[in-house]
Design a protein around this motif. Structure first.
Motif: not given
Length: 562
Positions: A35-36, A40-41, A229-232, A283-284
């Motif tokens: 997923a990471v 396309n991220l 942390l959340d990638p989205k 956020s971080y």
């Protein structure tokens, strides 16, 4: 001998190349979840322009750049200098060098002729990647290089669409057909891939050998303790210099292990960074103590909506609990936690997390020991100290450097068998939290009593007129002892225009400290008001600069408070 370990299990530690770890070619190459690794991220965003770099684009450009490097004779086993401020091109070049098997040695962007030449020569470089703005510094240093750099081995890190340079090719002009990455499987993972330079407290900077295995072991260990942390939803702020291990490992590589977008700034400038936090809903953040001080005393922060910023990891130098408390009172939505490490540990060896800071007592702690590391606290007599007492931190583990490049004397001084003697003095409490209380070489000896500069600096920052401080010892031969001497930056508006006003403010600060410390910690060496405390790009006080200044000043004008 008392050896401390983490209570978190050791994660898988793959023996592969750094590039393969992020961009695996086959099953089993990398423990990172699929997923990471989605191509396309969005991985990196230019904070000033908004330009994005997706994970798949980074892989493609890096492999094409690796082909371009090979076409001009740059390849595995060689070392290059990467001399540029933070940028998306810096990241592409780094991964391209890693794909080609080239060791990267990134100099400090403020280096001038002699400093730049020392790193190039000591590292054994034979090519040079440079931002166009830094070409004058490169050209000036070039005549001092032991190995001449042909013009075709000078690579410009210019942005896309920049006009061609009459003499040198840019990174984008060297993007050829996509090639295969070099592999560093098994024992080959112990080859050096980064050669960052660490100044230490004396002498010329030393090259710290960081292997592929050091990097991947550090990232695997970090991810067992890192803030979730959340990638989205989340974005990370990156202005830490990429040439420093903190920025190189934790601003570039760690977010890439979790699929978190990183908003990149060339450096910390207050207004652009505050504007970026608001615009990108960051956020971080990873910060250093000088930035915490700037934000605490900022007159512009209230113009921006910073409420998205929920937590900040502060490293490179310790923060006092009082300073953390003051910061969180001004920004109640933002929690600070600390970590500790060094270039030699491939960044962190201890790490905290915002939600674990449940009391004021933990605000000054630098976290708990990360898995893979073993730690000892050793007294001046070479014997391990009991829990709760001060001792020099000794470490070993797979993320520890293999040693200093071409520097057997430094290796002999820094290693005791396989234990690395960090020079940092720390304590450990019964719950496994660590605190850094000083540096072995920076402790001031006043008539046999030890005085910790960091302790006095933390106290000085609580004075209502002081915004920054640095403390060093100054030798008084006639007394055969050192005296603590403070350099302070006062708040704007404090009356210090005349010599008499400066003396009054200095005396006030001296008396204020005297009322709060044991007698051997009194600032007998003087309190000097300055415009700025000299610091490294990572925020560490350059005490050797202060010591040189103090020695000269005291020779000309001995302190009155003996």
């Amino acid at each position: 001998m008392t050896i401390y370990t983490s209570d978190i299990p050791v994660p898988p530690l793959p023996k592969v190349g750094t590039f393969t770890y992020f961009f695996p070619e086959k099953e089993g190459d990398s423990p990172l979840p699929a997923a990471v690794r989605d191509p396309n991220l969005v991985s990196f965003i230019d904070g000033l322009t908004g330009r994005e770099l997706k994970r798949g684009e980074l892989e493609d450009k890096a492999l094409r750049f690796a082909s371009g490097l090979r076409s001009i004779g740059i390849g595995r086993g060689q070392t290059t200098c990467l001399f540029a401020p933070n940028s998306l091109e810096w990241i592409i070049a780094l991964f391209g060098f890693q794909a080609a098997g080239v060791c990267t040695s990134p100099p400090n962007v403020t280096y001038v002729r002699g400093e730049l030449a020392h790193q190039y020569n000591n590292a054994g470089c034979s090519s040079f990647a440079v931002a166009e703005a830094l070409l004058p510094a490169f050209e000036e240093a070039r005549s001092l290089f032991n190995t001449p750099v042909p013009d075709d081995r000078v690579i410009l890190l210019s942005p896309p669409g920049a006009p061609p340079h009459p003499k040198y090719k840019s990174l984008y002009q060297l993007l050829l057909d996509r090639g295969k990455p070099e592999r560093f499987d098994g024992d080959a993972a112990q080859e050096t891939i980064w050669l960052c330079y660490s100044s230490g407290t004396t002498g010329l900077p030393k090259g710290v050998k960081t292997t592929h295995y050091n990097v991947t072991s550090q990232l695997q260990a970090c991810n067992t303790m890192h803030t979730r942390l959340d990638p989205k939803k989340d974005k990370t702020l990156a202005f830490l210099p990429f040439f420093h291990m903190y920025g190189l490992c934790y601003a570039i590589h760690q977010p890439l292990t979790a699929g978190i977008p990183v908003v990149v700034f060339p450096r910390f400038e207050e207004e652009p960074v505050l504007r970026g936090i608001e615009k990108y809903r960051i956020s971080y953040a990873m910060v250093v103590p000088p930035v915490v001080l700037i934000l605490l005393n900022s007159k512009t922060a209230d113009k921006y909506d910073l409420t998205s910023l929920r937590s900040m990891n502060c490293g490179a130098a310790p923060l006092s609990g009082e300073l953390v408390d003051a910061f969180e009172k001004r920004y109640p939505y933002n929690k600070i936690f600390q970590g500790w490490g060094m270039t030699e540990t491939t960044t962190a060896a201890t790490l905290g997390r915002a939600e674990l800071i449940t009391s004021k007592e933990l605000q000054s702690a630098v976290g708990r020991l990360m898995p893979t590391f073993e730690l000892r606290l050793v007294g001046e007599d070479g014997v391990d100290v009991p829990e709760g007492e001060r001792g020099e931190i000794w470490l070993r583990g797979p993320a520890m450097t293999r040693g200093y490049h071409e520097n057997p004397e430094a290796n002999a001084k820094s290693f005791e068998g396989d234990w690395f003697k960090t020079g940092d003095v720390g304590t450990r409490d019964a719950q496994g939290w660590y605190r850094i209380v000083d540096r072995v070489k920076e402790l001031i000896k006043y008539k046999g009593f030890q005085v910790a500069p960091a302790e006095l600096e933390g106290l000085l920052l609580q004075h209502p007129d002081v915004v920054d401080a640095g403390v060093v010892g100054v030798e008084i031969e006639s007394l055969a002892t050192e005296l603590p001497r403070a350099y302070v930056v006062v708040k704007p508006g404090t009356p210090v225009a005349t010599a008499a006003e400066r003396e009054r403010v200095s005396q006030n600060i001296y008396d204020w400290v005297k009322a709060r410390v044991a007698t051997h910690k009194n600032l007998r060496g003087g309190v000097v008001i300055v415009d700025a405390i000299p610091k490294s790009p990572s925020g560490k006080i350059l005490r050797k600069d202060l010591r040189v200044r103090a020695a000269k000043e005291v020779k000309e004008n001995p302190p009155a408070r003996l």
